[in-house]
Design a protein around this motif. Structure first.
Motif, PDB file in Angstrom:
ATOM      1  N   ASN A 174       0.848  -1.187   0.000  1.00 40.80           N
ATOM      2  CA  ASN A 174       0.000   0.000   0.000  1.00 40.80           C
ATOM      3  C   ASN A 174       0.885   1.239   0.000  1.00 40.80           C
ATOM      4  O   ASN A 174       2.087   1.142  -0.217  1.00 40.80           O
ATOM      5  CB  ASN A 174      -0.958  -0.023   1.205  1.00 40.80           C
ATOM      6  N   GLY A 175       0.279   2.374   0.221  1.00 40.16           N
ATOM      7  CA  GLY A 175       1.054   3.598   0.147  1.00 40.16           C
ATOM      8  C   GLY A 175       1.340   3.962  -1.298  1.00 40.16           C
ATOM      9  O   GLY A 175       0.732   3.427  -2.229  1.00 40.16           O
ATOM     10  N   SER A 176       2.277   4.849  -1.494  1.00 44.66           N
ATOM     11  CA  SER A 176       2.578   5.342  -2.836  1.00 44.66           C
ATOM     12  C   SER A 176       3.878   4.746  -3.366  1.00 44.66           C
ATOM     13  O   SER A 176       4.641   4.113  -2.633  1.00 44.66           O
ATOM     14  CB  SER A 176       2.681   6.873  -2.822  1.00 44.66           C
ATOM     15  N   ILE A 177       4.103   4.963  -4.642  1.00 45.22           N
ATOM     16  CA  ILE A 177       5.326   4.486  -5.290  1.00 45.22           C
ATOM     17  C   ILE A 177       6.452   5.443  -4.910  1.00 45.22           C
ATOM     18  O   ILE A 177       6.357   6.645  -5.146  1.00 45.22           O
ATOM     19  CB  ILE A 177       5.167   4.458  -6.813  1.00 45.22           C
ATOM     20  N   PRO A 178       7.547   4.922  -4.315  1.00 46.65           N
ATOM     21  CA  PRO A 178       8.652   5.813  -3.933  1.00 46.65           C
ATOM     22  C   PRO A 178       9.258   6.488  -5.161  1.00 46.65           C
ATOM     23  O   PRO A 178       9.535   5.831  -6.164  1.00 46.65           O
ATOM     24  CB  PRO A 178       9.658   4.867  -3.263  1.00 46.65           C
ATOM     25  N   SER A 179       9.451   7.780  -5.066  1.00 45.12           N
ATOM     26  CA  SER A 179      10.057   8.501  -6.190  1.00 45.12           C
ATOM     27  C   SER A 179      11.497   8.077  -6.422  1.00 45.12           C
ATOM     28  O   SER A 179      12.037   8.227  -7.523  1.00 45.12           O
ATOM     29  CB  SER A 179       9.999  10.014  -5.936  1.00 45.12           C
ATOM     30  N   SER A 180      12.112   7.446  -5.392  1.00 49.67           N
ATOM     31  CA  SER A 180      13.510   7.031  -5.523  1.00 49.67           C
ATOM     32  C   SER A 180      13.699   5.934  -6.555  1.00 49.67           C
ATOM     33  O   SER A 180      14.827   5.675  -6.989  1.00 49.67           O
ATOM     34  CB  SER A 180      14.043   6.556  -4.169  1.00 49.67           C
ATOM     35  N   ILE A 181      12.620   5.261  -6.962  1.00 49.38           N
ATOM     36  CA  ILE A 181      12.749   4.226  -7.999  1.00 49.38           C
ATOM     37  C   ILE A 181      13.363   4.823  -9.261  1.00 49.38           C
ATOM     38  O   ILE A 181      14.035   4.141 -10.027  1.00 49.38           O
ATOM     39  CB  ILE A 181      11.387   3.573  -8.286  1.00 49.38           C
ATOM     40  N   GLY A 182      13.168   6.101  -9.445  1.00 45.82           N
ATOM     41  CA  GLY A 182      13.744   6.770 -10.605  1.00 45.82           C
ATOM     42  C   GLY A 182      15.258   6.759 -10.625  1.00 45.82           C
ATOM     43  O   GLY A 182      15.867   7.106 -11.648  1.00 45.82           O
ATOM     44  N   LEU A 183      15.893   6.357  -9.514  1.00 49.20           N
ATOM     45  CA  LEU A 183      17.359   6.292  -9.456  1.00 49.20           C
ATOM     46  C   LEU A 183      17.902   4.977 -10.007  1.00 49.20           C
ATOM     47  O   LEU A 183      19.118   4.835 -10.186  1.00 49.20           O
ATOM     48  CB  LEU A 183      17.826   6.473  -8.005  1.00 49.20           C
ATOM     49  N   LEU A 184      17.034   4.005 -10.240  1.00 51.87           N
ATOM     50  CA  LEU A 184      17.477   2.691 -10.718  1.00 51.87           C
ATOM     51  C   LEU A 184      17.697   2.775 -12.225  1.00 51.87           C
ATOM     52  O   LEU A 184      16.903   2.299 -13.036  1.00 51.87           O
ATOM     53  CB  LEU A 184      16.447   1.621 -10.357  1.00 51.87           C
ATOM     54  N   SER A 185      18.809   3.352 -12.602  1.00 44.54           N
ATOM     55  CA  SER A 185      19.036   3.787 -13.981  1.00 44.54           C
ATOM     56  C   SER A 185      19.141   2.650 -14.991  1.00 44.54           C
ATOM     57  O   SER A 185      19.012   2.889 -16.194  1.00 44.54           O
ATOM     58  CB  SER A 185      20.304   4.653 -14.042  1.00 44.54           C
TER      59      SER A 185
END
Length: 975
Positions: free
Chosen positions: A378-389
Motif C-alpha cells: 500500500n502507500g505510494s510508489i517511492p520517487s527514488s525508484i527513478g534512481l534505478l538507472s
C-alpha cells in the motif's frame, strides 16, 4: 600391412592392425565429403584439406609431435551441415573431437566407440537425432568430457555409462532423453559435472549420486522428475551449482542447506512443489550469485541476512506464500542494497504487506528486472525508484498502491516494460513518461487515473503494447498514439471517459487488437481502420458512434472479433462483411441497423444451419441481430491461460498423463470451475505440430455431433520458459480409448471386456460420426487418422472420435471432392492407412472408410493390423477374407466368443449371433477393398450396421454381459 576395405554408402571404413597418417587422411577426406557450408561469401573453411598436403597442416587438425597420427579435430563453430561419417571411427589415435556449434544431423555413429584414446567428445549445439552407442561403450575408457547437449537426441541414458571411469563432465541437456537417471552414475567417482537439464527424464534422483564427492554441478532443470530430494544430495559439499528447477519435487528444503553446501554459487529450485520455509542459511553464503525459489509453496517470512550477499546477481522468491511480519517487515529490501551486483529481484505473487521503502532507490545500479506485483503493498510508489538507472522492467501490478505516478519514473531511460495495473493509483499520467523512448509495453489499466492521455506518448517509437483501460481518463484520443508504427499487439483504451471522434488509425498497419469500447466517443467509424491489415479484434461497443458501418471493414480478412454493439449506427449491414472468413464473434446489437447479416458471415460464425434472424421494432427503426436457440449470437469461448492449465494438470504431472500422440501429450485436468477436461499439449518443437494445431481447430470449430469429442477451448501462449505453448482443451471421457478395451486394459462389468451389443453400438457411433463429417458438415472433413486410440468412450460407453490433428477440409470441384491440401505426405498411422495414400493420392472420404473398415475388423477380431502373426504378406484383411467364406468363428475375438457361447456351443441361437458378426465383418471387408472406387460409402456402412443391430435386437438382448434373453411369443425369457 594388410588392409581390409569395406564400402558402405560411399563411406570408406578401414580396419587394420596398423593404422597410419594415410588412413587418417582418408577418413578426414570422407568426413569432409559429407559436410557442407552455407556461407557462400568466402571459401570453404576446409579448403586446406587436400590430398596434396599433410593433414597436420589442415584447418582444425592437430597431430602428435611426430606427425604420425591425428590426435585432435576441432571443427566447432563453422556452421557445417550434413551427416557425421562413420569413418570418424578410423581416427583411432584421436584424443579430442570437437564438433560443437554446427548444424550436423542424423545419428551419432557407433564407430565413435572405436576411438579408444578419446578424452574429449563435444558434439553440442547440433541437430543430431539419435546416438548409436552400443554395448562396447567401455572402449572409451579414457573419456573425460562428454558433451552432447543442445541436440535432438531421443534416447535413454545408457546404463553402462558407468564404465567411463575417468569421466568428469557429462552434459546431455536440451535433448529428448527419457526414462530414469541411471543409478550407476554414482559409480563414476571422478564426475564433476552432471548437466541433464531440459529433457524428459522421469523418476526420482538416485540416492547413489550422493557418492559423487567431487561433484561441482548438478543441473536437472526442466524434466519430469519427482519425489523428495534425497538428503545425501545436500551432503555433496563440493557443489557449486545445484539446479533442480521445473520438475515436480516436493518436501522441505533443509534450513541448513547453506551450511552443508558452503561452496554454493547457484541455488535454483523454482517451479516445483517445495514446502516449508526459505532456508535462512543461504543468506550466509557470502559468495552466492543466484538464489531462485519461485513458484513453490513456501511459507513464512523472508529470513534475515540478505545484507551478507555482496555478489548476489539474482534473488527470486516470487509466487509462493511468503508473508511479512512486524513494523519493519520490508527491511529485507533495504538489506539488499549491499548486493551491488544485483540484476534481478522478484518478490511478486506473495502476501507481502506494507509500504515500499524509499530505500529501494539505493538498490544496485545494475538492477534490470524488478518484480513486485501480486502482493498487498500500500502507500505510494517511492520517487527514488527513478534512481534505478539500469531498470528494464518494473512490475508493481495488482497491489493496493495509491497516490500518483511519480514523475521520476521518466528518468528510467532503459525501461522497456512498465506494469502498474490493478492498483488504486490516482491523478494524472505524468508527461515525463513520454521520455521512456525504449518502452515497448505499458499497462496502467484498472486504476483511478484521471485527465488526458499525454501527447508525449507519441514518443514511444518502440511501443508494442499499451493498455490504459478501466480508468477515468477523459478528453479525446491523441492522434499521436495512433501514429506509432511499432504498435502491433494491443491498444486498449476501453472503460474510460474519452470523448470526441475516433482519429484516423491507418498508421497502425500491424496492430492486432483495438479496444475503444465503453467510452463517450461519437461520430463515424473511420474507414481508415481498413488499413490495419493485421487487425484481429475491433471493439467499439458502448459508445455514441453514428453513421453507417464502413464497407471497408470487409478488407480486414484476419478479423476474428467485431463488436459494434450499443451505439447509434444506422443503415444497412454491409454485404462486404461476408469477406471476414475467420470471424468468430460478431455483435451488432442495439443499433439502428437494418437488413440481413450476410449468409457467409453466419456460416463463418459456425452457427446452426437452423439459425434464424430476429427482427424487432423499436422506435420505428428496424434492428437486426442473430440468435441461436439460447438467444445469443454465439457464446464467447471459455478463455483459458497457460497458468490455469498448469494448475489444472498439477504441473502437467505424469500422474495426470493419459496419452501420448504424434504431436503432443494429453493430460487429465480439473478446471477451477469444477470441470474435468482432457488437455492436449502440442510439442511445438516437433515438425508439423503447428499445422496439426490449426488443422484440429479448423476441423472442430464448426463441427457439432454427439459422436465427436467436444472441443471446449484452446490456449496459445508461452510457458514459464518463454517457449511457445499450444494446447487444446476437450471434454474428458471417463472410459478411455477403444484401444484400451480391445487390448484388455479396461474391464466393464466383468472380465470379458466388451460384449457384442456394445461393440455393435460403438461401430455405429463411429460410422455416424464419419457420416456427419463426410456428408453433413458444411465443409466436408476427412479425419485421416482413424484408429482405436483416437476413438474415446464416455461414461455411457458412447463412442466419440477425437484427435483431428491430421484432418483435412474438402472442397467441391465439379462432381468430385478433392483435398485442399497440396501435400503428398503420407497421412495416418501404419496399419490404418489406405493403400492409395502410398501411391501419392490426396486424403479422401474413401480413405477414411478404409481406416474405419480396419477398425471394424480389429474391434470384432481382437487383433491389431500390426499383430505379430501378420507376416509374409499376410494382413488383417487377407486373414479375415481367408476365413470369411468358411468359418468366420475362427477370426472372432475369443473374448467375444466366450460371451456368445456362454460355455455352451450347442445353444440354439449361436448361429444367429454368429450371423450378426458375419454381417458386420462383411461391412469391414467392403470398406477395405484396395480400389477406393470399389469401397462402400460410409452412409451405406451405417445403414448395414444398423440393420445388423436391428436383427440382433429381435433375436436377443445381450446388453448385459452376464445374462442372455430371448423373445418367445413376444415375452422376454431369461436363460
Amino acid at each position: 600391412m594388410i588392409l581390409i576395405i569395406h564400402f558402405d554408402f560411399n563411406n570408406l571404413v578401414v580396419s587394420s592392425t596398423t593404422l597410419s597418417i594415410t588412413t587418417d587422411k582418408e577418413a578426414l577426406i570422407s568426413l569432409k565429403s559429407q559436410l557442407s557450408n552455407n556461407d557462400t561469401s568466402s571459401s570453404h573453411p576446409l579448403s586446406s584439406w587436400s590430398h596434396n598436403s599433410s593433414p597436420c597442416n589442415w584447418t582444425g587438425v592437430l597431430c602428435d609431435k611426430h606427425n604420425q597420427r591425428v590426435t585432435g579435430l576441432d571443427l566447432s563453430g563453422f556452421g557445417f551441415s550434413g551427416n557425421l561419417s562413420p569413418c570418424i571411427g578410423n581416427l583411432s589415435s584421436l584424443q579430442s573431437l570437437q564438433l560443437q556449434d554446427n548444424q550436423l544431423t542424423g545419428i551419432i555413429p557407433s564407430q565413435i566407440t572405436n576411438l579408444y584414446s578419446l578424452r574429449v567428445l563435444n558434439m553440442s549445439s547440433n541437430r543430431f537425432e539419435r546416438i548409436m552407442i552400443p554395448s562396447n561403450l567401455t572402449n572409451l575408457d579414457e573419456l573425460q568430457i562428454l558433451d552432447l547437449s543442445s541436440n535432438k537426441i531421443v534416447s535413454r541414458i545408457p546404463e553402462d555409462i558407468s564404465s567411463l571411469k575417468k569421466l568428469q563432465v557429462l552434459k546431455l541437456g536440451r535433448n529428448s532423453f527419457y526414462g530414469t537417471i541411471p543409478q550407476s552414475l554414482g559409480n563414476i567417482s571422478s564426475l564433476k559435472n552432471i548437466s541433464f537439464g531440459t529433457n524428459s527424464l522421469t523418476g526420482w534422483i538416485p540416492s547413489e549420486l550422493g557418492k559423487l564427492h567431487n561433484l561441482i554441478e548438478l543441473d536437472l532443470t526442466l524434466n519430469n522428475l519427482t519425489g523428495i530430494v534425497s538428503p545425501v544430495i545436500y551432503n555433496l559439499s563440493s557443489l557449486v551449482n545445484l539446479a533442480l528447477a521445473a520438475n515436480s519435487f516436493w518436501g522441505e528444503m533443509p534450513y541448513d542447506v547453506g551450511h552443508k553446501l558452503p561452496k554454493l554459487l547457484v541455488f535454483n529450485f523454482c517451479f516445483n512443489k517445495f514446502t516449508g520455509r526459505i532456508p535462512g542459511s543461504l543468506h550466509n553464503l557470502t559468495n552466492i550469485r543466484v538464489i531462485r525459489m519461485a513458484y513453490n509453496r513456501l511459507e513464512g517470512t523472508v529470513p534475515p541476512g540478505l545484507g551478507n550477499l555482496p555478489f548476489l546477481h539474482m534473488y527470486n522468491i516470487g509466487h509462493n506464500k511468503i508473508v511479512t511480519s512486524g513494523v519493519n517487515s520490508l527491511d529485507f529490501i533495504t538489506s539488499l542494497t549491499n548486493s551491488t551486483h544485483l540484476k534481478f529481484l522478484a518478490i511478486d505473487g506473495n502476501m507481502l504487506e506494507g509500504v515500499i521503502p524509499e530505500t529501494i532507490g539505493n538498490l544496485s545500479k545494475e538492477l534490470s528486472n524488478l518484480y513486485m506485483g501480486g502482493n498487498r503493498f500500500n502507500g505510494s510508489i517511492p520517487s527514488s525508484i527513478g534512481l534505478l538507472s539500469s531498470l528494464k522492467l518494473l512490475n508493481l501490478s495488482h497491489n493496493s498502491i495509491s497516490g500518483e505516478i511519480p514523475k521520476e519514473l521518466g528518468q528510467l531511460d532503459e525501461l522497456q516494460e512498465l506494469y502498474l495495473d490493478g492498483n488504486k493509483i490516482s491523478g494524472a499520467i505524468p508527461n515525463s513518461l513520454g521520455n521512456l523512448i525504449k518502452l515497448n509495453k505499458i499497462d496502467l489499466s484498472k486504476n483511478e487515473l484521471v485527465s488526458r492521455i499525454p501527447i508525449s506518448f507519441g514518443n514511444f517509437q518502440n511501443l508494442l503494447y499499451m493498455d490504459l483501460s478501466s480508468n477515468k481518463l477523459n478528453g479525446s484520443i491523441p492522434v499521436e498514439i495512433l501514429n506509432l508504427p511499432t504498435l502491433s499487439n494491443v491498444l486498449n483504451l476501453s472503460k474510460n471517459l474519452l470523448s470526441g471522434s475516433i482519429p484516423e488509425v491507418g498508421k497502425l498497419p500491424t496492430i492486432a487488437t483495438i479496444d475503444f469500447s465503453n467510452n463517450r466517443l461519437y461520430g463515424n467509424i473511420p474507414s481508415s481502420i481498413s488499413s490495419c491489415l493485421s487487425l484481429e479484434k475491433l471493439l467499439l461497443s458502448k459508445n455514441i458512434l453514428s453513421g453507417s458501418i464502413p464497407k471497408a471493414l470487409g478488407d480486414l480478412r484476419g478479423l476474428e472479433t467485431l463488436d459494434l454493439s450499443s451505439n447509434l449506427l444506422s443503415g444497412s449491414i454491409p454485404i462486404e462483411l461476408q469477406n471476414l472468413l475467420v470471424l468468430n464473434l460478431l455483435n451488432l446489437s442495439y443499433n439502428d441497423l437494418e437488413g440481413a447479416i450476410p449468409s457467409a458471415v453466419v456460416l463463418t460464425l459456425g452457427l446452426c444451419l437452423t439459425i434464424g434472424l430476429l427482427l424487432y421494432m423499436k422506435y420505428t427503426m428496424v434492428k437486426v441481430t442473430a440468435t441461436t436457440a439460447s438467444g445469443q449470437l454465439k457464446p464467447q469461448a471459455l478463455l483459458i491461460s497457460y497458468d490455469e492449465l498448469r494448475l489444472a494438470t498439477e504441473e502437467f504431472s505424469q500422474e495426470n498423463l493419459i496419452g501420448v500422440g504424434s504431436f503432443g501429450s494429453v493430460y487429465k485436468g480439473y478446471l477451477s470451475q469444477g470441470n474435468t477436461v482432457a488437455v492436449k499439449v502440442l510439442d511445438t518443437l516437433r515438425t508439423g505440430s503447428l499445422k496439426s494445431f490449426f488443422a484440429e481447430c479448423e476441423a472442430m470449430k464448426n463441427s457439432r455431433h454427439r459422436n465427436l469429442v467436444k472441443l471446449i477451448t484452446s490456449c496459445s501462449s508461452v510457458d514459464f520458459r518463454n517457449n511457445s505453448f499450444l494446447a487444446l482443451v476437450y471434454e474428458y471421457l471417463s472410459n478411455g480409448s477403444l484401444e484400451d478395451w480391445i487390448k484388455g486394459r479396461r474391464n466393464h462389468a466383468n472380465e470379458n471386456g466388451l460384449n457384442l451389443m456394445e461393440r455393435v453400438n460403438i461401430a455405429i457411433d463411429v460410422a455416424c460420426a464419419l457420416d456427419y463429417l463426410h456428408n453433413d458438415s458444411e465443409t466436408p472433413i476427412v479425419h485421416c487418422d482413424l484408429k482405436p486410440s483416437n476413438i474415446l468412450l464416455d461414461e455411457d460407453m458412447t463412442a466419440k472420435i477425437g484427435d483431428f490433428g491430421l484432418a483435412r477440409l474438402l472442397i467441391q470441384r465439379s462432381t468430385n471432392q478433392v483435398s485442399i491440401s497440396s501435400t503428398h505426405v503420407l497421412r495416418g498411422s501404419i496399419g490404418y492407412i489406405p493403400p492409395e495414400y502410398g501411391w501419392g493420392e490426396k486424403p479422401s472420404a474413401a480413405g477414411d472408410v478404409y481406416s474405419f473398415g480396419i477398425v471394424l475388423l480389429e474391434l470384432f477380431s481382437g487383433k491389431t493390423p500390426q499383430d505379430d502373426c501378420f507376416t509374409g504378406g499376410l494382413s488383417i484383411t487377407k486373414w479375415v477374407q481367408s476365413a470369411f467364406e468358411n468359418k468366420t468363428v475362427q477370426v472372432i475375438d475369443p473374448q467375444l466368443l466366450s460371451l456368445i457361447f456362454h460355455d455352451d456351443p450347442a445353444r440354439e441361437d449361436t448361429n444367429l449371433l454368429i450371423h450378426c458378426v458375419n454381417a458386420i465383418m462383411g461391412v469391414g471387408m467392403s470398406c477395405t477393398l484396395d480400389n477406393p472406387d470399389d469401397r462402400i460409402g460410409i452412409r451405406v456402412a451405417v445403414r448395414q450396421l444398423k440393420a445388423a443391430r436391428d436383427s440382433l435386437m429381435k433375436k436377443s438382448d445381450i446388453r448385459s454381459p452376464t445374462k442372455s434373453y430371448y423373445l418367445i411369443n413376444n415375452a422376454k425369457v431369461e436363460i
